[in-house]
Scaffold this active site. Structure first.
Site, mmCIF file in Angstrom:
data_model
loop_
_atom_site.group_PDB
_atom_site.id
_atom_site.type_symbol
_atom_site.label_atom_id
_atom_site.label_comp_id
_atom_site.label_asym_id
_atom_site.label_seq_id
_atom_site.Cartn_x
_atom_site.Cartn_y
_atom_site.Cartn_z
ATOM 1 N N GLU A 173 26.257 6.945 62.594
ATOM 2 C CA GLU A 173 25.620 5.960 63.451
ATOM 3 C C GLU A 173 24.456 6.575 64.218
ATOM 4 O O GLU A 173 24.490 7.752 64.580
ATOM 5 C CB GLU A 173 26.617 5.413 64.476
ATOM 6 N N CYS A 231 19.605 7.545 70.260
ATOM 7 C CA CYS A 231 20.879 8.221 70.468
ATOM 8 C C CYS A 231 21.348 8.715 69.111
ATOM 9 O O CYS A 231 21.661 7.914 68.225
ATOM 10 C CB CYS A 231 21.895 7.252 71.084
ATOM 11 N N CYS A 257 34.449 13.004 64.913
ATOM 12 C CA CYS A 257 34.540 13.914 66.061
ATOM 13 C C CYS A 257 35.969 14.397 66.214
ATOM 14 O O CYS A 257 36.925 13.637 66.015
ATOM 15 C CB CYS A 257 34.095 13.204 67.337
ATOM 16 N N CYS A 267 38.727 11.708 72.249
ATOM 17 C CA CYS A 267 38.746 11.044 73.555
ATOM 18 C C CYS A 267 39.383 9.662 73.417
ATOM 19 O O CYS A 267 39.057 8.903 72.500
ATOM 20 C CB CYS A 267 37.330 10.922 74.110
ATOM 21 N N CYS A 311 37.070 6.441 73.206
ATOM 22 C CA CYS A 311 35.924 6.521 72.299
ATOM 23 C C CYS A 311 36.313 6.114 70.883
ATOM 24 O O CYS A 311 37.274 6.648 70.319
ATOM 25 C CB CYS A 311 35.372 7.940 72.305
ATOM 26 N N CYS A 367 30.047 4.267 71.033
ATOM 27 C CA CYS A 367 30.005 5.288 69.990
ATOM 28 C C CYS A 367 31.103 5.074 68.953
ATOM 29 O O CYS A 367 32.281 5.025 69.278
ATOM 30 C CB CYS A 367 30.153 6.668 70.635
#
Length: 344
Positions: free
Chosen positions: A93, A106, A113, A117, A120, A332
């Protein structure tokens, strides 16, 4: 995947000149290739009309290092979120955020990832691989091309943890600065914190803005929101941040996502202020951008303002930053996740 050695994007003028000479072309063609690559944003070598037709035909399949726009969505405020398909078929993205005076991109630094988190969408995907520098640069050029205007700012706040892919992130920063022409002070690297990597970043002596995704005023709460924080104690993180300020003489931005009734209470603001007192820093309060996988909620404006006022009363520099592009699944990892669900 196109290898770093073969992709032309990300190479400097001397490197491109060396490569162009290796294909039998005169040295001056190196500068032409450089200009067409970074200023015109070519996607293949056949587009360079100043080069001989025979050479272009011969080199037609040589990898420039550009992705394909797989899908995009535009919000009413003009924010445009893209899913880009890399040459190995993986999807990342990137987001173009226009305002009256600038265009910010961004960028992602990884596919997925590993930080996991809780709030997220990318954290729910897991980690697939690091992005190469040319794949980071491509995101900026793609947005620039699609909007038809120069990108002024770049923030490393997309998919992934930039400090976990520091070598390629640093390489892309230098190329964005020298080749694409974006000032280092207009680049922002954001991290949740990776042990010893803040020192490594400081040692690079960059002029970028450095942002820490803090999201909690203490170790216990931070661990519940960011599971990997158990490997990097809150106090150790702040100590390295102080070292960063000492080494670079640049302030740090602390990002703090406000989650209703989780980390947005007055006592949280007071505790955060005590930790940051005397720190050369600025706090960005970010009201939560909801995702379907979690039940976290965005606090109301009154609670946000109380939190902000407490920090201000303690002489902490603070501002509230509302997310743009909520209608475009701009959190995100959100657009990618939702598209996969729809396709399924």
């Amino acid at each position: 995947m196109t290898t770093t050695e073969s992709a032309l994007l990300g190479k400097s003028l001397p490197e491109l000149t060396e490569w162009i000479e290796s294909t039998g072309q005169p040295k001056y063609r190196g500068k032409q290739l450089y200009q067409w690559l970074y200023q015109k944003g070519i996607r293949n070598l056949e587009e360079i009309t100043v080069f001989p037709k025979a050479w272009r035909a011969e080199m037609a399949d040589y990898p420039v290092g550009r992705s394909q726009i797989h899908h995009y969505k535009t919000a009413p405020d003009g924010t445009r979120k893209y899913l880009l398909k890399l040459d190995d078929g993986l999807i990342i993205e990137t987001v173009g955020i226009p305002t009256e005076k600038r265009l910010t991109v961004c960028v992602s630094s990884q596919v997925g990832c590993a930080m996991a988190c809780e709030f997220c969408a990318t954290g729910k995907m897991g980690f697939t691989r690091h992005l190469e520098a040319y794949e980071i640069l491509d995101q900026v050029l793609t947005v620039q091309e699609d909007f038809g205007q120069r990108v002024s700012n770049v923030v490393f706040m997309g998919m992934g943890e930039p400090l976990a892919n520091l070598e390629q992130v640093i390489k892309s920063v230098h190329s964005l600065n020298k080749d694409v022409g974006i000032g280092q002070r207009l680049l922002t690297i954001s991290t949740v914190g990776v042990p010893n990597q803040i020192r490594a970043l400081a040692a690079e002596n960059l002029q970028v803005t450095f942002a820490i995704s803090l999201h909690a005023p203490n170790q216990q709460l931070r661990e519940t929101l960011i599971p990997t924080a158990k490997n990097y104690h809150f106090d150790q993180l702040l100590d390295e941040c102080r070292e960063y300020v000492d080494m670079t003489h640049r302030r740090i931005s602390f990002e703090y996502i406000l989650l209703a009734r989780v980390n947005d209470l007055p006592e949280h603001a007071t505790e955060l202020a005590k930790h940051l007192k005397g720190f050369q820093s600025h706090v960005n309060l970010i009201p939560y951008n909801p995702i379907s996988e979690e039940e976290f909620q965005r606090p109301g404006k009154k609670r946000i303002n109380v939190f902000k006022q407490i920090l201000q009363d303690h002489k902490i520099a603070v501002s509230v930053r509302y997310s743009k592009g909520l209608e475009a699944d701009a959190a995100c990892g959100q657009l990618r996740t939702n598209l996969i669900k729809t396709a399924g």
